[in-house]
Design a protein around this motif. Sequence first.
Motif, PDB file in Angstrom:
ATOM      1  N   GLY A  25      48.678  34.386  50.417  1.00 17.69           N
ATOM      2  CA  GLY A  25      50.053  35.184  49.880  1.00 17.69           C
ATOM      3  C   GLY A  25      50.014  36.453  50.046  1.00 17.69           C
ATOM      4  O   GLY A  25      50.988  37.652  50.147  1.00 17.69           O
ATOM      5  N   GLY A  26      48.760  36.941  50.512  1.00 18.57           N
ATOM      6  CA  GLY A  26      48.887  38.249  50.280  1.00 18.57           C
ATOM      7  C   GLY A  26      47.295  39.045  50.081  1.00 18.57           C
ATOM      8  O   GLY A  26      46.237  39.661  50.297  1.00 18.57           O
ATOM      9  N   GLU A  27      46.399  37.986  48.704  1.00 22.30           N
ATOM     10  CA  GLU A  27      44.768  38.607  48.677  1.00 22.30           C
ATOM     11  C   GLU A  27      43.915  38.494  49.409  1.00 22.30           C
ATOM     12  O   GLU A  27      43.015  39.230  49.980  1.00 22.30           O
ATOM     13  N   ALA A  28      44.244  37.919  50.969  1.00 19.38           N
ATOM     14  CA  ALA A  28      42.807  37.489  52.042  1.00 19.38           C
ATOM     15  C   ALA A  28      43.074  38.935  52.971  1.00 19.38           C
ATOM     16  O   ALA A  28      42.271  38.843  53.956  1.00 19.38           O
ATOM     17  N   MET A  29      44.291  39.401  52.636  1.00 21.81           N
ATOM     18  CA  MET A  29      44.700  40.775  53.329  1.00 21.81           C
ATOM     19  C   MET A  29      43.167  41.772  53.095  1.00 21.81           C
ATOM     20  O   MET A  29      43.130  42.731  53.893  1.00 21.81           O
ATOM     21  N   LEU A  30      43.422  41.527  51.821  1.00 19.75           N
ATOM     22  CA  LEU A  30      41.344  42.490  52.103  1.00 19.75           C
ATOM     23  C   LEU A  30      40.888  42.807  52.979  1.00 19.75           C
ATOM     24  O   LEU A  30      39.736  43.207  53.421  1.00 19.75           O
ATOM     25  N   TYR A  31      40.033  40.968  53.200  1.00 18.95           N
ATOM     26  CA  TYR A  31      39.471  41.223  54.178  1.00 18.95           C
ATOM     27  C   TYR A  31      38.893  41.497  55.416  1.00 18.95           C
ATOM     28  O   TYR A  31      38.514  41.525  56.168  1.00 18.95           O
TER      29      TYR A  31
END
Length: 449
Positions: free
Chosen positions: A409-415
């Motif tokens: 949902g959005g957390e992975a965008m950090l990586y």
Amino acid sequence: MSLDRREFLLALAAASALPAAAKAAPWRAGFATVDITPPLGVWMGGYAARKEPAQGIAQPLHAKALAVADSAGRRAVVVSLDVLGLTEPAVDRIAGAVRRQYGLSRQQLLLCSSHTHSGPIIRDQLAVAYDLKPVQWDQVRASTRRIEGQVIEAAGRALGSMQPSRLRWAQGEAGFAANRRTAINLDGPVDHAVPVLAVERPDGRLAGVVFGYACHNTTLPASFVRYHGDYAGVAKADLERRHPGVTALFIQGCGADANPQPRGTLELAEQHGHELADAVDRALAGAAEVTGPLRTAFTTVSLAYAPAPGAEAWRRKLDDENVYVRRHAQMMLDVIARDGRTVAAESAPLHVLRLGSLCMVALSGEVVADYALAIRQKYGRGTWVAGYTDSVFGYVPSARVLREGGYEGGEAMLYFGRPGPFADTVEATVLNGVDALMAAAGVTPAEGT
Ligand SMILES: [Zn+2]
């Protein structure tokens, strides 16, 4: 010579079959396979938890290309490669070279990554996830440049080997993909479709098969440090062994929120790969003929990011206990120092490749299952929906997954080094873009159902 009525009818049938046989190759199609296995020692992409670079080759990695042309000479090339995903600069270089060398425009070239987590890192993709020394990043960049050249070579060789062909299409099913967001939503969807395109020569000999499945190629764990195509690599090798002389291409679907189940060992990757190859073989038996014409359509849509924090908020994160949060915050500050702000939107490529009644919609990024289900509901069960095509810049959540939050949902965008989740317009922007391409390719919702 006298014929009784039955013999006469048989002779008549044989005679009338002759022109049909001559007409039986409405397409031209060619294949190419290039080994893209990098040297040992290159860091592998996909798992932040990995402790060491590639130590061996459990299975060679490939770029495989299908070139296809209709009777009017309209062409398209689909390249499938065993990597996590390509980046925008890599796609631009490959597409530029293919245009210059072979005269194919961007809309005629689909670059599909299998999303294996046991292949090399591509350029600086997911750079936040890896703690590499400069020399190791140099190795990654050299490996990426080599692979870009090999993809261009595969496209050219496939175009150069086109022969008269017939196309057949079917859809099977395999059950090992499981929705991986059960901690957030126990009822999340999963897409078990196995779309299959078979290429036959006029004599009926199978020359190649393109097949899809919507599931992360993550059966193999982070502790596995040998190159491997995961379940998709096993399925391809299996099909090529079962059908000597055949080239098998895998197309990843909208599998961003699906993992193989169970997972964690090489034996399980082999089990899933065999199951997928079985599903392809079953589907082949009932595949229906596809006739022209070939149509392609391409666009990029601008996916807006939700409003991102300013420099002060990123500076506060430089003291976070989580190393990835610290690394990401420094990256955002570097971007702000350079550009004045973090990136406001993502340029997302979208393709439609239509082969007569078969229509493939190919989306960029890590796309969740909701998109495939929505597009198939609108345009018909037979529509082939691929993800991970061209650039893989991050996750593309549906409105539902965005609302639910979590990794996809959005957390992975950090990586991925992006400022945060997409704005709540993301699903409508992608689906509106698909509708426009379908219209351009002459596909109407009614036609597909
Ligand atoms: Zn992924």
